[in-house]
Scaffold this active site. Structure first.
Site, PDB file in Angstrom:
ATOM      1  CB  SER A 190      -0.938  -0.010   1.200  1.00 53.11           C
ATOM      2  OG  SER A 190      -0.246  -0.359   2.364  1.00 53.11           O
TER       3      SER A 190
ATOM      4  CG  HIS B 189      -2.361  -0.671  -3.979  1.00 53.51           C
ATOM      5  ND1 HIS B 189      -2.547   0.662  -3.693  1.00 53.51           N
ATOM      6  CD2 HIS B 189      -2.707  -1.336  -2.852  1.00 53.51           C
ATOM      7  CE1 HIS B 189      -2.971   0.788  -2.454  1.00 53.51           C
ATOM      8  NE2 HIS B 189      -3.086  -0.405  -1.924  1.00 53.51           N
TER       9      HIS B 189
ATOM     10  CD  GLU C  58      -2.476   3.548  -6.486  1.00 56.21           C
ATOM     11  OE1 GLU C  58      -2.390   2.880  -5.434  1.00 56.21           O
ATOM     12  OE2 GLU C  58      -2.498   4.790  -6.502  1.00 56.21           O
TER      13      GLU C  58
ATOM     14  CG  ASN D  87      -3.107   4.005   0.667  1.00 57.33           C
ATOM     15  OD1 ASN D  87      -4.265   4.093   1.074  1.00 57.33           O
ATOM     16  ND2 ASN D  87      -2.532   2.858   0.382  1.00 57.33           N
TER      17      ASN D  87
HETATM   18  N1  3HC Z   1     -17.053 -11.206  -0.956  1.00 54.48           N
HETATM   19  C1  3HC Z   1     -18.204 -11.312  -1.631  1.00 54.48           C
HETATM   20  N2  3HC Z   1     -19.243 -10.478  -1.454  1.00 54.48           N
HETATM   21  C2  3HC Z   1     -19.098  -9.516  -0.523  1.00 54.48           C
HETATM   22  C3  3HC Z   1     -17.922  -9.332   0.223  1.00 54.48           C
HETATM   23  C4  3HC Z   1     -16.854 -10.232  -0.023  1.00 54.48           C
HETATM   24  N3  3HC Z   1     -15.678 -10.144   0.632  1.00 54.48           N
HETATM   25  N4  3HC Z   1     -18.083  -8.264   1.056  1.00 54.48           N
HETATM   26  C5  3HC Z   1     -19.320  -7.788   0.837  1.00 54.48           C
HETATM   27  N5  3HC Z   1     -19.934  -8.540  -0.120  1.00 54.48           N
HETATM   28  C6  3HC Z   1     -21.269  -8.331  -0.690  1.00 54.48           C
HETATM   29  C7  3HC Z   1     -22.378  -8.623   0.303  1.00 54.48           C
HETATM   30  O1  3HC Z   1     -22.735  -9.985   0.288  1.00 54.48           O
HETATM   31  C8  3HC Z   1     -23.496  -7.725  -0.203  1.00 54.48           C
HETATM   32  O2  3HC Z   1     -24.151  -8.346  -1.303  1.00 54.48           O
HETATM   33  P1  3HC Z   1     -25.681  -7.978  -1.650  1.00 54.48           P
HETATM   34  O3  3HC Z   1     -25.720  -6.498  -1.870  1.00 54.48           O
HETATM   35  O4  3HC Z   1     -25.966  -8.731  -2.882  1.00 54.48           O
HETATM   36  O5  3HC Z   1     -26.437  -8.423  -0.441  1.00 54.48           O
HETATM   37  C9  3HC Z   1     -22.747  -6.525  -0.777  1.00 54.48           C
HETATM   38  O6  3HC Z   1     -21.411  -6.946  -1.002  1.00 54.48           O
HETATM   39  C10 3HC Z   1     -22.739  -5.352   0.170  1.00 54.48           C
HETATM   40  O7  3HC Z   1     -22.207  -5.761   1.417  1.00 54.48           O
HETATM   41  P2  3HC Z   1     -22.823  -5.350   2.830  1.00 54.48           P
HETATM   42  O8  3HC Z   1     -24.314  -5.250   2.718  1.00 54.48           O
HETATM   43  O9  3HC Z   1     -22.241  -6.274   3.833  1.00 54.48           O
HETATM   44  O10 3HC Z   1     -22.211  -3.928   3.183  1.00 54.48           O
HETATM   45  P3  3HC Z   1     -22.064  -2.612   2.335  1.00 54.48           P
HETATM   46  O11 3HC Z   1     -23.243  -2.323   1.498  1.00 54.48           O
HETATM   47  O12 3HC Z   1     -21.577  -1.576   3.291  1.00 54.48           O
HETATM   48  O13 3HC Z   1     -20.844  -2.900   1.339  1.00 54.48           O
HETATM   49  C11 3HC Z   1     -18.512  -2.613   1.062  1.00 54.48           C
HETATM   50  C12 3HC Z   1     -19.623  -3.336   1.820  1.00 54.48           C
HETATM   51  C13 3HC Z   1     -18.513  -3.072  -0.386  1.00 54.48           C
HETATM   52  C14 3HC Z   1     -17.219  -3.037   1.725  1.00 54.48           C
HETATM   53  C15 3HC Z   1     -18.764  -1.066   1.111  1.00 54.48           C
HETATM   54  O14 3HC Z   1     -19.035  -0.657   2.425  1.00 54.48           O
HETATM   55  C16 3HC Z   1     -17.591  -0.274   0.606  1.00 54.48           C
HETATM   56  O15 3HC Z   1     -17.385  -0.128  -0.588  1.00 54.48           O
HETATM   57  N6  3HC Z   1     -16.778   0.292   1.547  1.00 54.48           N
HETATM   58  C17 3HC Z   1     -15.593   1.045   1.210  1.00 54.48           C
HETATM   59  C18 3HC Z   1     -14.478   0.073   0.883  1.00 54.48           C
HETATM   60  C19 3HC Z   1     -13.197   0.776   0.500  1.00 54.48           C
HETATM   61  O16 3HC Z   1     -13.083   1.995   0.408  1.00 54.48           O
HETATM   62  N7  3HC Z   1     -12.151  -0.038   0.262  1.00 54.48           N
HETATM   63  C20 3HC Z   1     -10.845   0.459  -0.052  1.00 54.48           C
HETATM   64  C21 3HC Z   1     -10.016   0.455   1.179  1.00 54.48           C
HETATM   65  S1  3HC Z   1      -8.404   1.105   0.873  1.00 54.48           S
HETATM   66  C22 3HC Z   1      -7.512  -0.224   0.411  1.00 54.48           C
HETATM   67  O17 3HC Z   1      -7.963  -1.355   0.373  1.00 54.48           O
HETATM   68  C23 3HC Z   1      -6.093   0.058   0.010  1.00 54.48           C
HETATM   69  C24 3HC Z   1      -5.097  -0.159   1.108  1.00 54.48           C
HETATM   70  O18 3HC Z   1      -3.830   0.117   0.579  1.00 54.48           O
HETATM   71  C25 3HC Z   1      -5.314   0.662   2.344  1.00 54.48           C
END
Ligand code: 3HC
Length: 294
Positions: A122, A143, A155, A193
C-alpha cells in the site's frame, strides 16, 4: 512475459488481500499457488475464499459448480520453492519493508527468468523492492483494494526501472481479472493512499478535538459526500496499524509534517485495538460489521 504466457499466478500471503487476489485469479480461470508461512494461515485464507464465493453463489452471481471449480484451481502451500511453477507472483504479505525485500530476494531466486514479481504494497516504494533483485525491470506494484472480489480498481505502480513490457502485461492482467487498472508512478503512497490517508487522519483529528463523535463524523461523509463508509469506519476496516504505517511512510517520504499521524491513532495501535480484525478500533465490530462506537 506477455499476458498469453501467464496461466499460473503465485500469491504470497493468505490474509485478507492475498486471499482476495487468489480468489479473483481463480474465478477468472487462472491456476493459483497460494502460500503463507503456516498451514493454518493458508487454511484460514481458503476458508475466507470459500465464504466469499458462497456469497456470490447465494445471490446467483456464480453457480455452485463455478465456485467449486475456482476453489479447485488454488493450490495451497507453505513452500516458497512452489513458485518455481508460477508465471507471475503477486506478493501480499505484511507491510514490513525488510520482510518484503527478503521475500523478493527469495522469489528472484526461485522463479524462472522473466517472471514478473508484483507487490500489493500500500505504500512501500516499488523501486526499493526491485533494486535488490536481479530483475528490477520485472518488478512492479499491483495494488488491489479491499474487499478485492468487489473493488474494481488496481493501481499499477511503475518502479524506477520497471520496463514498458512488464507494465503492459500487468495492465492487461488486471483487465483479465475483471478490474480497471490505473497506471501511476512510484511516489510515497502512490495516488490512492496519498489522497485517502490524509482524509482518514483528518477525521481522527476531528474526533480527537471533539468536533463530533465517531458516528457524527462518519455520517457527515456518508450522507454529505456519498461515501459508502465513513472515514473512521473505513480506517477500522483497513486496519489501524496499516493506516499508521502508511501515514509514517508519507511523513518520512515527503518530510512534511502535514502527514503526522493523529495521536489517537497511535494510541489505538499501541493498545492493540486495530479495527475490524481485532474487533475493536474506533468502533466495536461483530459479525464483520461495525456495531457502535468504541
Ligand atoms: N465477498 C463477496 N461479497 C461480498 C464481500 C466479499 N468479501 N463483502 C461484501 N460482499 C457483498 C455482500 O454480500 C453484499 O451483497 P448484496 O448487496 O448482494 O447483499 C454486498 O457486497 C454489500 O455488502 P454489505 O451489505 O455487507 O455492506 P455494504 O453495502 O456496506 O458494502 C462494502 C460493503 C462493499 C465493503 C462497502 O461498504 C464499501 O465499498 N466500503 C468502502 C471500501 C473501500 O473503500 N475499500 C478500499 C479500502 S483502501 C484499500 O484497500 C487500500 C489499502 O492500501 C489501504
Amino acid at each position: 512475459m506477455n499476458l498469453d504466457d501467464i496461466s499460473t499466478i503465485g500469491v504470497v500471503g493468505a490474509g485478507q488481500m492475498g486471499a482476495g487476489i487468489a480468489q479473483v485469479a481463480a474465478v477468472n480461470g487462472y491456476d493459483v499457488i497460494l502460500r503463507d508461512l503456516k498451514d493454518e494461515h493458508v487454511q484460514r485464507g481458503l476458508e475466507n475464499i470459500e465464504g466469499s464465493l458462497s456469497r456470490f453463489v447465494k445471490k446467483d452471481a456464480m453457480s455452485d459448480e463455478e465456485a467449486k471449480e475456482a476453489l479447485g484451481r488454488i493450490e495451497a502451500t507453505t513452500d516458497v520453492e512452489a513458485f518455481g511453477d508460477a508465471d507471475i507472483v503477486v506478493e501480499a504479505i505484511i507491510e514490513d519493508e525488510a520482510a518484503k525485500v527478503g521475500l523478493f530476494e527469495d522469489l528472484d531466486r526461485v522463479t524462472g527468468e522473466g517472471v514478473i514479481l508484483a507487490s500489493n504494497t500500500s505504500s512501500i516504494p516499488i523501486t526499493k523492492l526491485g533494486a535488490p533483485t536481479s530483475r528490477p525491470e520485472n518488478v512492479i506494484g499491483m495494488h488491489f483494494f479491499n474487499p478485492v472480489p468487489l473493488m474494481k480498481l488496481v493501481e499499477v505502480i511503475r518502479g524506477h526501472d520497471t520496463s514498458d513490457e512488464t507494465t503492459r502485461t500487468v495492465l492487461a492482467l488486471a483487465e483479465a481479472l475483471g478490474k480497471t487498472p490505473v497506471e501511476v508512478h512510484d511516489f510515497p503512497g502512490f495516488a490512492s493512499n496519498r489522497i485517502l490517508m490524509p482524509m482518514l487522519n483528518e477525521a481522527m483529528f476531528a474526533l480527537h478535538e471533539g468536533v463530533g463523535d465517531a458516528e457524527a463524523i462518519d455520517t457527515v461523509m456518508k450522507l454529505g459526500m456519498n461515501h459508502p463508509m465513513g472515514p473512521l469506519e473505513l480506517a477500522d476496516f483497513i486496519g489501524l496499524d496499516t493506516c499508521l504505517h502508511i501515514l509514517e511512510v508519507l511523513q518520512e517520504g515527503f518530510g512534511d509534517p502535514k502527514y503526522r499521524p493523529c495521536p489517537l491513532l497511535r494510541q489505538k495501535v499501541d493498545a492493540g485495538h486495530l479495527g475490524k480484525k481485532t474487533g475493536n478500533g474506533f468502533y466495536v465490530w461483530e459479525g464483520g460489521k461495525a456495531q457502535h462506537p468504541a
